[in-house]
Scaffold this motif. Sequence first.
Motif, short mmCIF file in Angstrom:
data_model
loop_
_atom_site.label_atom_id
_atom_site.label_comp_id
_atom_site.label_asym_id
_atom_site.label_seq_id
_atom_site.Cartn_x
_atom_site.Cartn_y
_atom_site.Cartn_z
N ILE A 28 16.67 37.08 47.03
CA ILE A 28 17.63 36.13 47.59
C ILE A 28 19.01 36.44 47.03
O ILE A 28 19.24 36.34 45.82
N SER B 22 10.69 31.89 49.95
CA SER B 22 12.04 32.28 50.32
C SER B 22 12.81 31.11 50.91
O SER B 22 13.98 30.88 50.59
N LEU C 39 18.99 37.87 54.97
CA LEU C 39 18.47 36.51 55.03
C LEU C 39 18.80 35.78 56.32
O LEU C 39 18.52 34.59 56.45
N GLY D 154 18.36 40.67 51.69
CA GLY D 154 17.12 39.93 51.45
C GLY D 154 15.97 40.92 51.36
O GLY D 154 14.98 40.81 52.07
N ARG E 132 16.04 28.94 48.97
CA ARG E 132 17.34 28.72 49.59
C ARG E 132 17.67 27.23 49.71
O ARG E 132 18.81 26.83 49.53
N GLU F 272 22.99 30.31 57.33
CA GLU F 272 22.19 31.48 57.67
C GLU F 272 23.14 32.54 58.25
O GLU F 272 24.35 32.42 58.19
#
Length: 474
Positions: free
Chosen positions: A153, A230, A362, A263, A234, A468
Amino acid sequence: MTTLADPVPGGRPGDVERATALAGELAGRGVHGIVLAYVDTAGVGRVKTVPTAKLARAAAWGVGMSPVFDTFLANDAIVTTDVLGSPDGDLRLYPDLDGLVALAAQPGWAWAPVDRITQEGEPHPGCGRSVLRRIVRETAERHGITFRAAIEIEWAVGREDAPGGAFAPAAEGPAYGAARQVAFGDCAADLLAALAAQGVDVEQFHPEYAPGQFEVSVGALDPVAAADRSVLVRQTVRAVARRHGLRVSFSPAVSAQGVGNGGHVHLSAWRDGRNLHAGGEGRHGMTAGAEAFAAGILARLPALTAVTAPSPASRLRLRPSQWAGVFTAWGRETREAALRVVTGTAGVRDRAANLEVKPVDLAANPYLALAALIAAGLDGLASSARLPEETTGDPAGLAPEPAAARGVRRLPQSLAESVEEFRADPVLRAALGPVLADAVIAVRRGEIEAVRDWTTHRWRMPTGGSTEGGPADA
């Protein structure tokens, strides 16, 4: 270990009783609501929530959610396929109780990943988590192979008070520099404490290369749990940063220049408790099966990027000589190669050896990314694929003739190219299924159209909402 059984109306055996007990325990700890989380085709986290007292009902009968989100873009525009994108229909969100955790950085809340099933009780063909679980289950049943995976991450942290939504790094200092760790130290300590309280096994945390950029690496789990982790990490990074008056972005490109957020996926295949990537007679200790698995991924990387680097912003990150892995090359500990063979240190290689896939960011739905990578590797295993000659150094420096001899070529430089590679790849389309594969293509094409008239100077830190990848981060 994540359960490999699909949810069913009425709940899996024991789920309702377990959910009732968990709800009582959580209520006693002051938890009032449960976040039910999944990731859509565009890579955006979507949620519904229920009061803690309704957890048992959700475990039995699910919570309603429209299937239209399978064709949402990152900016919340909607595209359609022949079966998705309509306002009609409903799905049920079923929490996976194995993943339920009280959120340390959001007092009063717990979090659980969900599977989506139809009202008739069948797995929704657009649910990436269900697809990944199916692939993992079938591989174990048919081939006796299991997997361990982890997703790195990376994110950029900025000041909340930056004028006009511009990105102003909240932590100054050089890459991997002590000064940056000090500047972000209080927030980072709270983050590590929150992750520990949530049972997340953190391997390391450090300042990264770009201004205000950090990375956390977590321990490996089965693929479904790794994708869940994951999403949870986040969620936690966002919450901790907000409590410190900071803003974060996981976008592949926070600005049009410089190094973006990756990622990277770490993946290893196991049989009968043995790591196939160590102790073998192949190159760097790989078994023949591990080499074939790696070769399968390498061969399909151009098509895989439609899933692993799926945003228009991803192409701003995928540039040569920036450790993003933009060539179809592999090598041991070669950070410019798209596929890095990690052997681990002598003494722990039987546990630590794995493959690192670098052209991943990511903006990707982590369930789809892992499902596609495993499908590509399994195809290589089935055909006893062979790895080409290893690449050392920067593949960008190879002359045309040796590059061609090793099969080294640049990965697609536009999202449109990636989509066409994916559209033409029967293995990846079959692995995801026709409904989900068509959704991937439609969403990617929609995002290409959404930014068609943009220039690179328009990419900057998001002004709110989404963190995102994709047009919402422009």
